[in-house]
Design a protein around this motif. Sequence first.
Motif, mmCIF file in Angstrom:
data_model
loop_
_atom_site.group_PDB
_atom_site.id
_atom_site.type_symbol
_atom_site.label_atom_id
_atom_site.label_comp_id
_atom_site.label_asym_id
_atom_site.label_seq_id
_atom_site.Cartn_x
_atom_site.Cartn_y
_atom_site.Cartn_z
ATOM 1 N N LEU A 1 10.519 3.051 -8.426
ATOM 2 C CA LEU A 1 10.700 2.571 -7.060
ATOM 3 C C LEU A 1 12.170 2.387 -6.676
ATOM 4 N N ALA A 2 13.026 2.099 -7.640
ATOM 5 C CA ALA A 2 14.439 1.864 -7.322
ATOM 6 C C ALA A 2 15.104 3.059 -6.629
ATOM 7 N N PRO A 3 14.950 4.295 -7.101
ATOM 8 C CA PRO A 3 15.591 5.405 -6.400
ATOM 9 C C PRO A 3 14.895 5.772 -5.091
ATOM 10 N N LEU A 4 13.662 5.335 -4.935
ATOM 11 C CA LEU A 4 12.941 5.646 -3.703
ATOM 12 C C LEU A 4 13.296 4.690 -2.566
ATOM 13 N N GLU B 1 0.833 -1.207 0.000
ATOM 14 C CA GLU B 1 0.000 0.000 0.000
ATOM 15 C C GLU B 1 0.866 1.255 0.000
ATOM 16 N N LEU B 2 1.914 1.260 0.803
ATOM 17 C CA LEU B 2 2.839 2.392 0.818
ATOM 18 C C LEU B 2 3.515 2.533 -0.543
ATOM 19 N N ALA B 3 3.913 1.424 -1.131
ATOM 20 C CA ALA B 3 4.553 1.449 -2.453
ATOM 21 C C ALA B 3 3.600 1.998 -3.514
ATOM 22 N N ARG B 4 2.346 1.570 -3.473
ATOM 23 C CA ARG B 4 1.363 2.040 -4.449
ATOM 24 C C ARG B 4 1.163 3.552 -4.336
ATOM 25 N N ARG B 5 1.070 4.042 -3.113
ATOM 26 C CA ARG B 5 0.845 5.474 -2.898
ATOM 27 C C ARG B 5 2.061 6.291 -3.322
ATOM 28 N N LEU B 6 3.246 5.808 -2.971
ATOM 29 C CA LEU B 6 4.466 6.524 -3.331
ATOM 30 C C LEU B 6 4.695 6.490 -4.843
ATOM 31 N N LEU B 7 4.369 5.384 -5.459
ATOM 32 C CA LEU B 7 4.495 5.267 -6.911
ATOM 33 C C LEU B 7 3.571 6.263 -7.617
ATOM 34 N N ARG B 8 2.345 6.396 -7.160
ATOM 35 C CA ARG B 8 1.415 7.367 -7.744
ATOM 36 C C ARG B 8 2.002 8.775 -7.654
ATOM 37 N N LEU B 9 2.557 9.100 -6.486
ATOM 38 C CA LEU B 9 3.168 10.410 -6.294
ATOM 39 C C LEU B 9 4.342 10.598 -7.250
#
Length: 169
Positions: A67-70, A43-51
Amino acid sequence: MTASPRVTLSRRRFLSLTGALAAGGLALGATGLWPRWAQAEPELARRLLRLGRDIYPHESIEDRYYLAPLTPLLEARRDEIAAGLEDLDRRARAAHDRDYGEIEGVAEREALLREIQPSDFFQAVRGALVVGLYNTPELWEPHFGYQGSSWEQGGYLNRGYNDLVIDWL
């Protein structure tokens, strides 16, 4: 040495847990190349990816490149990133009665990002992505048309420097 307590799961609970994990992986488009934290916190990954995709929108770039640089950012500042996403969702609910990622209009999401642009949270995500996306050689040519550094090949002079398809030059 003491034995650890035995945990029992009912069949129903096991199926609900594995179903939720599978659905989370499918919803994220998991390819097996996702960082470990993204698999642990879908869920955190999905939200951060959208951002991330809203800050630097490139439809043709795979999620894993966002996602790799995050990953290092999240490992170092997970609580701050989670709090920033919560604040963004709070602002979205106040303005649109839904979480940030559920807002369909790009202009509406962009307006929310403009509100938080000066924040440390936004700048941390933006900074990680600008370097992470645009300093990835395998993305250069196919996605951005950049052929890389030219000095190793004698400069740009005879390498298509003037093959730009821009009529304003």
